[in-house]
Design an enzyme around this catalytic site. Structure first.
Site, mmCIF file in Angstrom:
data_model
loop_
_atom_site.group_PDB
_atom_site.id
_atom_site.type_symbol
_atom_site.label_atom_id
_atom_site.label_comp_id
_atom_site.label_asym_id
_atom_site.label_seq_id
_atom_site.Cartn_x
_atom_site.Cartn_y
_atom_site.Cartn_z
ATOM 1 N N ASP A 138 76.100 9.772 29.296
ATOM 2 C CA ASP A 138 75.203 8.852 29.897
ATOM 3 C C ASP A 138 75.762 8.004 30.915
ATOM 4 O O ASP A 138 75.612 6.824 30.795
ATOM 5 C CB ASP A 138 74.334 8.196 28.849
ATOM 6 C CG ASP A 138 72.926 7.584 29.468
ATOM 7 O OD1 ASP A 138 72.510 8.335 30.409
ATOM 8 O OD2 ASP A 138 72.571 6.770 28.841
ATOM 9 N N THR A 160 67.655 -4.894 21.120
ATOM 10 C CA THR A 160 67.703 -6.234 22.188
ATOM 11 C C THR A 160 69.058 -6.736 22.180
ATOM 12 O O THR A 160 69.907 -6.811 21.268
ATOM 13 C CB THR A 160 66.808 -6.970 21.532
ATOM 14 O OG1 THR A 160 65.368 -6.591 21.239
ATOM 15 C CG2 THR A 160 66.376 -8.220 22.296
ATOM 16 N N VAL A 161 69.444 -7.326 23.507
ATOM 17 C CA VAL A 161 70.699 -7.986 23.513
ATOM 18 C C VAL A 161 70.368 -9.576 23.843
ATOM 19 O O VAL A 161 70.024 -9.952 24.814
ATOM 20 C CB VAL A 161 71.467 -7.378 24.712
ATOM 21 C CG1 VAL A 161 72.951 -7.777 24.823
ATOM 22 C CG2 VAL A 161 71.659 -5.694 24.351
ATOM 23 N N LYS A 206 74.218 -7.233 20.367
ATOM 24 C CA LYS A 206 73.110 -6.184 20.435
ATOM 25 C C LYS A 206 72.404 -6.036 19.230
ATOM 26 O O LYS A 206 73.132 -5.556 17.969
ATOM 27 C CB LYS A 206 73.878 -4.921 21.049
ATOM 28 C CG LYS A 206 72.682 -3.723 21.207
ATOM 29 C CD LYS A 206 73.142 -2.713 22.077
ATOM 30 C CE LYS A 206 74.715 -1.915 21.445
ATOM 31 N NZ LYS A 206 74.807 -0.907 22.652
ATOM 32 N N GLY A 225 65.938 -3.156 25.330
ATOM 33 C CA GLY A 225 65.669 -1.780 25.618
ATOM 34 C C GLY A 225 64.472 -0.952 24.486
ATOM 35 O O GLY A 225 64.282 -1.769 23.686
#
Length: 488
Positions: A133, A23-24, A39, A19
């Site tokens: 969200d 980063t995952v 993450k 994203g």
């Protein structure tokens, strides 16, 4: 992107997701024979203190709540380059977004699933937290037993805040289509009713015959209920529940997720079974893969895809934080040090004794030409200052796009620090520039953070300076540093 071999004690197997802010990776603990999701804060945002605060606050919040309906967090750590990471449970069943991309969920299972999501959000509300969200990507599935049962988990609390900090002037945050109308207004109060709106939109996506046609109400028609035509098999009373949940005015919605859950239960008739299934349940089940990760064969040509895909895909989405900044190496513009100054593009700064600088673009900020806008970081150790609370330093960025939407005072109002107490804003004029300055005193981490912003005196652009001053320094250090910011 090159995969690291290890993060902490975990061997890295593969990338799960990328994203804008994190980063995952899929990690493996050999001692426990267990997979985890790790993450890691994105490198180009690691210089910004506020982004780091949000990243770590998410892990602390999940650890503090520690509930079966929330994604578990096991540990936090820091990479050798100073970037923080969080070790989370791996949701091996993937996300609701993944499943909806494959096929629609049968109506009875979709209704039970919406109730599970409401129950998970109710946990947050009971603890005074608003998520802000709620989207299909933030609803995850995790294997819960050898019979194929699974847990429904709420994840990605990067935008969540304690209710005490979620009202007043806050940054715009949320996902279009699921974001409550008041979240688009930086001066509005955002509370649990914003999550109710997100749950209502999620329910429309799951249960409406034409989700795209059930548009949110317009601002000039706050009392008009959205027209919701339900899928076959959904009790007709659910339409009224979803319409009330997605009312334009917060006062017209349910007050919290628990109240909405109760309304769903009443409208559904007899209570449904929990969202569980076995491997033999067929297309109507909510099944997940267990055991080792392996590639599945492609479906036969012409075969109808099942409504449930046994996913072992992205487990945790990258945190989405709106309105934050970071310095990014490289990019457009020259970057050079000349004597006691440093220049990148139109920015030149006078360096305090013993300080150096780095950086050339403002990550996440783009001009009308689509190019990143200029920025730099300066500190005795620029690459470490955001990670090491003992190091002083400063971030400096110049943005025409920000000046087009916000005043200096309005921009600073978006950049509050939830764990710190602000002093009243003050104004100071330095080198012909009128600065607005807000100082924060903090109980943990850095004892003081200074937020400051001004308009470029010669063109429509906003200059922003975030300062972590040396210990025991006062306003004179801040004013001297601001006086050394020169703009072309």
């Amino acid at each position: 992107m090159t995969a690291p071999l290890r993060i902490g004690s975990y061997a890295i197997e593969r990338l799960l997701g990328v994203g804008s802010f994190a980063t995952v990776w899929l990690g493996y603990d050999r001692a426990l024979d267990a997979h985890v999701a790790i993450k890691v804060l994105a490198e180009n945002w690691s210089h910004d203190l506020r982004v780091r605060e949000r990243f770590l606050d998410e892990a602390r919040l999940l650890r503090r709540l520690e509930h079966e309906r929330l994604i578990p967090v096991h540990a936090v750590g820091e990479l050798p380059d100073g970037r923080p990471y969080a070790v989370l449970a791996w949701a091996d069943g993937g996300s609701l977004r993944d499943r909806l991309a494959v096929d629609e969920i049968p109506a009875p299972a979709a209704l039970r699933l919406l109730g599970e999501v409401c129950a998970g959000v109710a946990v947050l509300h009971r603890h005074g937290v608003v998520h802000r969200d709620l989207t299909p990507g933030n609803v995850l599935f995790r294997s819960a037993g050898p019979d194929g049962a699974e847990q429904v988990l709420i994840a990605d609390l990067g935008l969540a805040k304690a209710l005490a900090a979620a009202s007043g002037l806050t940054a715009r945050a949320g996902t279009p289509g699921y974001m409550a109308p008041e979240q688009d207004d930086p001066g509005a109060v955002v509370d649990t009713r914003a999550d109710v709106y997100g749950l209502g939109r999620l329910g429309i996506r799951l249960l409406a015959a034409d989700p795209a046609g059930a548009n949110p109400t317009r601002p000039d028609q706050p009392r008009r209920a959205p027209e919701i035509r339900l899928r076959d098999g959904v009790p007709p009373g659910i339409a009224a529940v979803l319409a009330q949940a997605t009312a334009h005015r917060p006062a017209d919605r349910y007050p919290d997720a628990a109240t909405m859950h109760a309304a769903l239960t009443r409208a559904s008739g007899p209570p449904g079974r929990p969202v569980r299934s076995t491997r033999a349940s067929g297309p109507a089940g909510l099944t997940v893969a267990t055991g080792p990760v392996r590639q599945r064969p492609a479906p036969r040509a012409g075969a109808r895809r099942p409504s449930r895909l046994r996913l072992a895909g992205a487990a945790v989405l990258a945190v989405a934080v709106v309105g934050a900044v970071g310095a990014e190496s490289g990019g457009a513009g020259s970057a050079r040090r000349v004597g006691g100054t440093y220049t990148t593009g139109p920015l030149t700064v006078a360096l305090p004794p013993g300080w150096s600088a780095t950086g050339a673009t403002w990550a996440g900020q783009y001009g009308a030409d689509g190019e990143p806008e200029p920025a730099l970081v300066m500190s005795p150790r620029p690459h470490r200052w955001a990670a090491d609370p003992r190091l002083p330093g400063a971030f400096v960025g110049l943005s025409a796009s920000t000046a087009a939407r916000a005043t200096p005072a309005g921009f600073l109002a978006e950049r509050t620090h939830g764990d710190c107490a602000p002093a009243p804003a003050r104004a100071t004029r330095q080198a012909g520039v009128e600065w607005t300055v807000v100082a924060y005193r903090c109980d943990r981490g850095r004892p003081q953070i200074i937020e400051s912003a001004a308009l470029h005196p010669g063109r429509p652009a906003l200059v922003y300076v975030q300062i972590a001053p040396p210990a025991d320094s006062g306003p004179a250090f801040v004013d001297t540093l601001l006086a050394g910011v020169r703009l072309r």
